[in-house]
Enzyme design. Sequence first.
Site, PDB file in Angstrom:
ATOM      1  CB  CYS A   1      54.128 -56.396 -15.893  1.00  0.00           C
ATOM      2  SG  CYS A   1      53.590 -57.675 -14.751  1.00  0.00           S
TER       3      CYS A   1
ATOM      4  NE  ARG B   1      54.854 -75.896 -21.461  1.00  0.00           N
ATOM      5  CZ  ARG B   1      54.690 -74.877 -20.638  1.00  0.00           C
ATOM      6  NH1 ARG B   1      53.762 -73.975 -20.890  1.00  0.00           N
ATOM      7  NH2 ARG B   1      55.447 -74.750 -19.563  1.00  0.00           N
TER       8      ARG B   1
ATOM      9  CG  HIS C   1      55.104 -61.450 -18.121  1.00  0.00           C
ATOM     10  ND1 HIS C   1      55.903 -60.360 -18.378  1.00  0.00           N
ATOM     11  CD2 HIS C   1      54.130 -60.999 -17.262  1.00  0.00           C
ATOM     12  CE1 HIS C   1      55.441 -59.311 -17.713  1.00  0.00           C
ATOM     13  NE2 HIS C   1      54.376 -59.684 -17.027  1.00  0.00           N
TER      14      HIS C   1
ATOM     15  CB  CYS D   1      47.927 -55.212 -17.582  1.00  0.00           C
ATOM     16  SG  CYS D   1      48.410 -56.941 -17.718  1.00  0.00           S
TER      17      CYS D   1
END
Length: 382
Positions: free
Chosen positions: A89, A212, A338, A368
């Site tokens: 990530c 949203r 993400h 992370c």
Amino acid sequence: MTEAYIADAVRTPVGRRRGSLAEVHGADLGAQVLKNLVLRNNIPDFEYDDIIFGCVDTVGPLAGDIARTCWLAAGLSDQVPGVTIDRQCGSSQQAVHFAAQAIMAGTQDVVVAGGVQTMTQIPISSAMSLAEPLGFTDPYSGSSAWVQRYGSEPLTQFKAAQRIADKWGFSRSDLEVYALESHRRALHAIDNGYFDREILSLNGLSQDETPRQTSLKKMAELDSLFGCEKVTAAVSSQTCDAASAVLIVSEAALKKYNLTPRARIHHMSVRGDDPIWMLTAPISATKYAMKKSGLTLNDIDLVEVNEAFASVVMAWLKEIEYPHDKTNVNGGAIALGHPLGATGTRLMTSLLHELERTRGRYGLQTMCEGGGQANVTIIERI
């Protein structure tokens, strides 16, 4: 030592899974941000030293060194190389570190760090699933040394997020309250145009389409994921499609091309933590970075902690004792998505623009990463 400066930063809108960017090839998605950076900074394309892109699951249209492919798909000089890196990530945040380190070492002057991910076309863990016919269910299966050290239980980010929630005493409703605030902040930022300067319109999309209008009632109705009672889609980051890029240059390049620096890379570090916990490394990495940087938390005006899961950021806030009202101020990955390899420079692009909007000085970014790792970058607005 030569300083590394951020001269520019841009990103595409974040397209929701199966949304407006779902059919865009990864090379074309990344090409848009690269072409835009080159056009608006007036540096001849053949004078760029390198293109460093983060990307995860580099298979199919993301394979074959997507950094180089994006640059060529943008119609830019074939003399410029590209390299694709994977720190899970944190891939494009690591791309920033590698780019800045090259500048600071004096070996390069103009480098683009960025990332791209098309999660509609290439779902998360696609690279791992390709190995299943060979008998490998995850990167660790089959390793006797791994099993001897860490055991044979399969690792999942969902179990890690649940484990964190349990250890720090967060209920499912606590996580949902945090997630709702992420959406509220993101929608507020969009409504007030906070992202307008950083987003390059693409495919008819000019704003992130992931936030949203939701409610705690709707969140409470969702099923838990993979047997993790506190972890639902509502408190997890969204899979999505996006690209982002940051132009990093030396002082010599600033003078040569008459560029105005927007920020300076003040600190870079990366640390590891227990891979079984997987998602806790931002805590220890932040503490390490503060010791190394010469700054205190009181010096930091804004923080971006990637919202892989609500429990990750909530545990970070509790352990670091940094105010939530200065953290992820315009929402995080729960609302904004993400896009794995693109998230690092998406966060940095947003952090830079928010520092400029609020006239802050220092911004810290951490996230992370698979394997129990975390990058930390501190930038100083100029």
